[in-house]
Design a protein around this motif. Structure first.
Motif, mmCIF file in Angstrom:
data_model
loop_
_atom_site.group_PDB
_atom_site.id
_atom_site.type_symbol
_atom_site.label_atom_id
_atom_site.label_comp_id
_atom_site.label_asym_id
_atom_site.label_seq_id
_atom_site.Cartn_x
_atom_site.Cartn_y
_atom_site.Cartn_z
ATOM 1 N N THR A 26 0.853 -1.179 0.000
ATOM 2 C CA THR A 26 0.000 0.000 0.000
ATOM 3 C C THR A 26 0.894 1.235 0.000
ATOM 4 O O THR A 26 1.842 1.326 0.773
ATOM 5 C CB THR A 26 -0.919 0.015 1.228
ATOM 6 N N ASP A 31 -3.701 0.799 -2.999
ATOM 7 C CA ASP A 31 -3.371 -0.551 -2.546
ATOM 8 C C ASP A 31 -3.064 -1.425 -3.749
ATOM 9 O O ASP A 31 -3.972 -1.822 -4.493
ATOM 10 C CB ASP A 31 -4.545 -1.122 -1.746
ATOM 11 N N ARG A 33 -2.378 -4.374 -3.899
ATOM 12 C CA ARG A 33 -2.984 -5.708 -3.827
ATOM 13 C C ARG A 33 -4.231 -5.788 -4.701
ATOM 14 O O ARG A 33 -4.585 -6.857 -5.193
ATOM 15 C CB ARG A 33 -3.305 -6.064 -2.377
#
Length: 294
Positions: A26, A31, A33
């Motif tokens: 992050t 983020d 991800r």
């Protein structure tokens, strides 16, 4: 709406290595991800919905630094099959001993148009990308001169504090096309001095006729963006560079974290709604075609 999008990224995690996606973090950008999945041409075209993408320029997606040419090889294969991306801005480390070999290998592919090496340095570790001032390194500067030999442009990704040095570099290499990424990445937004550094730095760059700019990446610093929050930065940038050296771009899928593709392009259209037809065509289509030679 018809657009030429001069700043997109594609990746295939099943066949290629992207260190930042292998271990996503992050950051101020968001983020990572949420980006840890394949993003292919079909995904981009699906995200586009009713925005008609005429042409695309792919900018290096921080592919495996041990084999940057593999990304170009992969993208050229997609272009040969699908007709896009029309231009490829490849990754290369100009400070490396093998920089000339890498540039020569990239340039051998038909759709290669330029090189990007991220230069962003910032005192705040949250914003620092590379931790070194490449533009001050003799070997980097020497290898930068090879871009002209191979007919390559340079995508200039940096922060306002680096713009004075970059303007000197652009004047030194007046025959090389520079394209400022993401409207100069105005990161220090909490002070008048931060705005002044961005404004004055952009003016220094715009004074170099071989420098253009991409109006993109705003969502990285403005996650809850609105038309009104983007408007002053878009207008200031166009006013600085002129409508013939500025071009809108999506920065997808990174900016997908904070809005849809149609929402972004329609926001751009609203912001410049009072421009002439020729200016609109330049900002959304013609400038990207001319500057990236696609």
């Amino acid at each position: 709406m018809q657009v030429v999008d001069p700043h997109i990224h594609l990746w295939d995690l099943s066949t290629h290595h992207y260190p930042w996606l292998a271990n996503p973090q992050t950051s101020f950008v968001g983020d990572a991800r949420d980006l840890q999945h394949d993003y292919l041409l079909a995904d981009l075209l699906r995200d586009a919905e009713d925005v008609e993408i005429l042409k695309l320029v792919h900018v290096d997606a921080n592919h495996d630094p041990a084999d940057p040419v593999e990304e170009t090889r992969w993208l050229q294969g997609i272009a040969d099959r699908e007709g896009m991306p029309n231009g490829i801005v490849a990754g290369a480390d100009l400070s490396a001993d093998n920089a000339q070999h890498v540039l020569e290998a990239h340039a051998a592919f038909a759709n290669t148009r330029g090189i990007r090496q991220i230069l962003n340095v910032h005192d705040d570790k949250l914003y620092d990308y590379v931790g070194r001032h490449y533009m001050r390194e003799p070997q980097w500067r020497k290898n930068f001169g090879l871009l002209k030999r191979y007919g390559l442009s340079f995508d200039l990704q940096l922060y306002p504090a680096q713009m004075e040095e970059a303007a000197l570099l652009a004047r030194e290499h007046a025959d090389t096309q520079f394209i400022v990424n993401h409207a100069g990445m105005f990161v220090d937004r909490d002070s008048t001095s931060g705005f002044r550094a961005w404004r004055d730095g952009m003016r220094l760059l715009a004074a170099c006729p071989n420098v253009a700019v991409k109006l993109s990446g705003f969502a990285m610093f403005d996650h809850d963006w609105t038309i009104e929050s983007l408007r002053p930065y878009v207008h200031e940038t166009i006013d600085t560079f002129g409508s013939e050296r500025a071009m809108f771009a999506s920065n997808f899928p990174v900016d997908r974290l904070f809005g849809t593709y149609p929402a972004l392009w329609n926001a751009y259209a609203r912001i410049v709604g009072g421009a002439s037809d020729s200016e609109i065509e330049a900002l959304f289509v013609r400038n990207a075609e001319r500057i990236y030679r696609i």
